[in-house]
Design a protein around this motif. Structure first.
Motif, PDB file in Angstrom:
ATOM      1  N   LEU A 272     -20.919  -1.668 -35.447  1.00 18.99           N
ATOM      2  CA  LEU A 272     -21.620  -2.947 -35.392  1.00 18.99           C
ATOM      3  C   LEU A 272     -22.881  -2.841 -34.537  1.00 18.99           C
ATOM      4  CD1 LEU A 272     -18.647  -5.472 -35.073  1.00 18.99           C
ATOM      5  CD2 LEU A 272     -19.955  -4.837 -37.118  1.00 18.99           C
ATOM      6  N   ASN A 273     -22.804  -2.056 -33.464  1.00 17.88           N
ATOM      7  CA  ASN A 273     -23.997  -1.817 -32.650  1.00 17.88           C
ATOM      8  C   ASN A 273     -25.037  -1.035 -33.441  1.00 17.88           C
ATOM      9  OD1 ASN A 273     -21.509  -1.444 -30.367  1.00 17.88           O
ATOM     10  ND2 ASN A 273     -23.144  -2.879 -29.874  1.00 17.88           N
ATOM     11  N   VAL A 274     -24.574  -0.102 -34.265  1.00 17.23           N
ATOM     12  CA  VAL A 274     -25.484   0.660 -35.124  1.00 17.23           C
ATOM     13  C   VAL A 274     -26.263  -0.288 -36.035  1.00 17.23           C
ATOM     14  CG1 VAL A 274     -25.599   2.266 -37.072  1.00 17.23           C
ATOM     15  CG2 VAL A 274     -24.191   2.818 -35.087  1.00 17.23           C
ATOM     16  N   ARG A 275     -25.574  -1.239 -36.605  1.00 14.98           N
ATOM     17  CA  ARG A 275     -26.226  -2.201 -37.500  1.00 14.98           C
ATOM     18  C   ARG A 275     -27.345  -2.936 -36.778  1.00 14.98           C
ATOM     19  NH1 ARG A 275     -26.021  -7.406 -39.543  1.00 14.98           N
ATOM     20  NH2 ARG A 275     -26.088  -7.524 -41.833  1.00 14.98           N
ATOM     21  N   ARG A 276     -27.083  -3.355 -35.554  1.00 15.05           N
ATOM     22  CA  ARG A 276     -28.130  -4.052 -34.798  1.00 15.05           C
ATOM     23  C   ARG A 276     -29.251  -3.100 -34.411  1.00 15.05           C
ATOM     24  NH1 ARG A 276     -28.795  -6.296 -28.803  1.00 15.05           N
ATOM     25  NH2 ARG A 276     -30.849  -7.188 -29.183  1.00 15.05           N
ATOM     26  N   THR A 277     -28.922  -1.848 -34.098  1.00 20.12           N
ATOM     27  CA  THR A 277     -29.938  -0.856 -33.770  1.00 20.12           C
ATOM     28  C   THR A 277     -30.934  -0.721 -34.908  1.00 20.12           C
ATOM     29  OG1 THR A 277     -28.517   0.408 -32.274  1.00 20.12           O
ATOM     30  CG2 THR A 277     -30.324   1.598 -33.301  1.00 20.12           C
ATOM     31  N   VAL A 278     -30.429  -0.655 -36.120  1.00 17.46           N
ATOM     32  CA  VAL A 278     -31.299  -0.556 -37.294  1.00 17.46           C
ATOM     33  C   VAL A 278     -32.190  -1.792 -37.402  1.00 17.46           C
ATOM     34  CG1 VAL A 278     -31.341  -0.485 -39.816  1.00 17.46           C
ATOM     35  CG2 VAL A 278     -29.754   0.972 -38.551  1.00 17.46           C
ATOM     36  N   GLN A 279     -31.634  -2.956 -37.210  1.00 17.51           N
ATOM     37  CA  GLN A 279     -32.414  -4.188 -37.298  1.00 17.51           C
ATOM     38  C   GLN A 279     -33.534  -4.215 -36.262  1.00 17.51           C
ATOM     39  OE1 GLN A 279     -29.122  -6.895 -36.771  1.00 17.51           O
ATOM     40  NE2 GLN A 279     -29.031  -7.384 -38.967  1.00 17.51           N
ATOM     41  N   GLU A 280     -33.214  -3.821 -35.035  1.00 12.53           N
ATOM     42  CA  GLU A 280     -34.212  -3.855 -33.963  1.00 12.53           C
ATOM     43  C   GLU A 280     -35.336  -2.841 -34.193  1.00 12.53           C
ATOM     44  OE1 GLU A 280     -34.455  -6.018 -31.585  1.00 12.53           O
ATOM     45  OE2 GLU A 280     -32.559  -7.045 -31.970  1.00 12.53           O
ATOM     46  N   LEU A 281     -34.979  -1.629 -34.603  1.00 10.97           N
ATOM     47  CA  LEU A 281     -35.999  -0.607 -34.810  1.00 10.97           C
ATOM     48  C   LEU A 281     -36.827  -0.888 -36.057  1.00 10.97           C
ATOM     49  CD1 LEU A 281     -34.067   2.614 -33.741  1.00 10.97           C
ATOM     50  CD2 LEU A 281     -35.909   1.445 -32.508  1.00 10.97           C
ATOM     51  N   GLU A 282     -36.214  -1.479 -37.069  1.00  7.22           N
ATOM     52  CA  GLU A 282     -36.984  -1.890 -38.249  1.00  7.22           C
ATOM     53  C   GLU A 282     -38.026  -2.931 -37.863  1.00  7.22           C
ATOM     54  OE1 GLU A 282     -36.069  -4.586 -42.129  1.00  7.22           O
ATOM     55  OE2 GLU A 282     -34.810  -2.790 -41.922  1.00  7.22           O
ATOM     56  N   THR A 283     -37.612  -3.917 -37.088  1.00 10.67           N
ATOM     57  CA  THR A 283     -38.534  -4.965 -36.637  1.00 10.67           C
ATOM     58  C   THR A 283     -39.636  -4.398 -35.752  1.00 10.67           C
ATOM     59  OG1 THR A 283     -36.728  -6.580 -36.707  1.00 10.67           O
ATOM     60  CG2 THR A 283     -38.674  -7.182 -35.440  1.00 10.67           C
TER      61      THR A 283
END
Length: 288
Positions: free
Chosen positions: A94-105
């Protein structure tokens, strides 16, 4: 999306037939220099992120927020595509999912998620891997967190230096099956190992370092390697330059007698002085 062209450039590199070296970037100055010198992409490594932001070694002390903010600063400063070492994704799937969202943004063109157990376990001096099942879960979560389909997500494993080449292939094939865009390997020690990996997989390969006898770009290209890292010498050189300059000043050297300083032309180019002056003339009424 504003960053789609950068991501498409990275995808073009991965789908091409040749291997390239990225520039090692870690802040606004380094990414602008890499872009001006013509590097096709930048690599923002976890070790240089920790050093640039915290001054600490690569032991997973940096947070996702700090990593993403540094990426955001670089995205503002230049349009060079950047591949980010996102380590283990800063927690579970679940943290990985947020990591992707943050780095994409934040403007990353691509990122890697690895299967190393991080931070290191209590009493464990040697690197360890998470289970294959957890690794697969992290890759799936990374893909689920992607909002822009052009963002490149790479499955990364260091199994070659921790377990075996057989385990490396097993993990690579499992990550490949999740739908990641490329495979990132560290710890490859010989041509035989690389060739075994290339024969057993089908996705583009990224190498996080290799012995000198494997550095020929034509050979790497023939093994489907599309990006080969060359380490992070720029930040090491910058550290040495700052040390020598501070030392000379502390010992009494006059500023005008210092060696190794950039020319005014280089400084102005890195600061984009021409653009700033033109903008100032247009919106502030200042003379160019």
């Amino acid at each position: 999306m504003a960053f789609r062209s950068r991501r498409e450039k990275l995808r073009s590199i991965l789908s091409g037939g040749t291997c390239v070296h990225p520039g090692s970037v870690y802040d606004a100055i380094s990414i602008r220099i890499a872009e001006d010198l013509g590097f096709p992409l930048g690599m923002f490594g976890g070790s240089v992120a920790s050093l640039a932001v915290l001054g600490d070694p690569d032991i997973t002390l940096i947070t996702l927020t700090e990593l993403a903010e540094q990426m955001r600063r670089m995205s503002r400063a230049a349009s060079l595509p950047v591949l980010v070492d996102a380590d283990h994704g800063y927690g579970n799937a679940l943290n990985v999912r947020r990591t992707v969202q943050e780095l994409e943004t934040a403007g990353a063109a691509g990122l890697t998620i690895e299967d190393t157990l991080l931070p290191a376990g209590f009493g464990e001096a040697k690197a360890q891997l998470i289970s294959l099942e957890e690794g697969v879960g992290k890759m799936k979560a990374a893909l689920d967190g992607r909002g822009d389909p052009s963002l490149v997500i790479m499955g990364r494993t260091g199994a070659a230096s921790i377990t075996s080449i057989e385990d490396t292939i097993r993990r690579a094939r499992a990550y490949e099956a999740t739908g990641v865009d490329a495979l990132f390997f560290t710890g490859i020690k010989s041509r035989a190992e690389l060739e075994a990996i290339a024969a057993a997989t089908r996705l583009p390969i990224v190498l996080g370092g290799a012995p000198e006898d494997m550095n020929a770009l034509d050979y790497l290209s023939s093994q489907r390697v599309r990006i080969a890292l060359q380490g992070h010498a720029p930040i090491a050189a910058a550290m040495q330059a700052v040390y020598e300059t501070q030392k000379a000043l502390r010992e009494g050297t006059p500023p005008k007698a210092l060696k190794g300083l950039p020319s005014a032309e280089l400084t102005n180019r890195v600061m984009r002085e021409v653009d700033v002056k033109a903008r100032s003339a247009a919106v502030l009424g200042l003379k160019k």
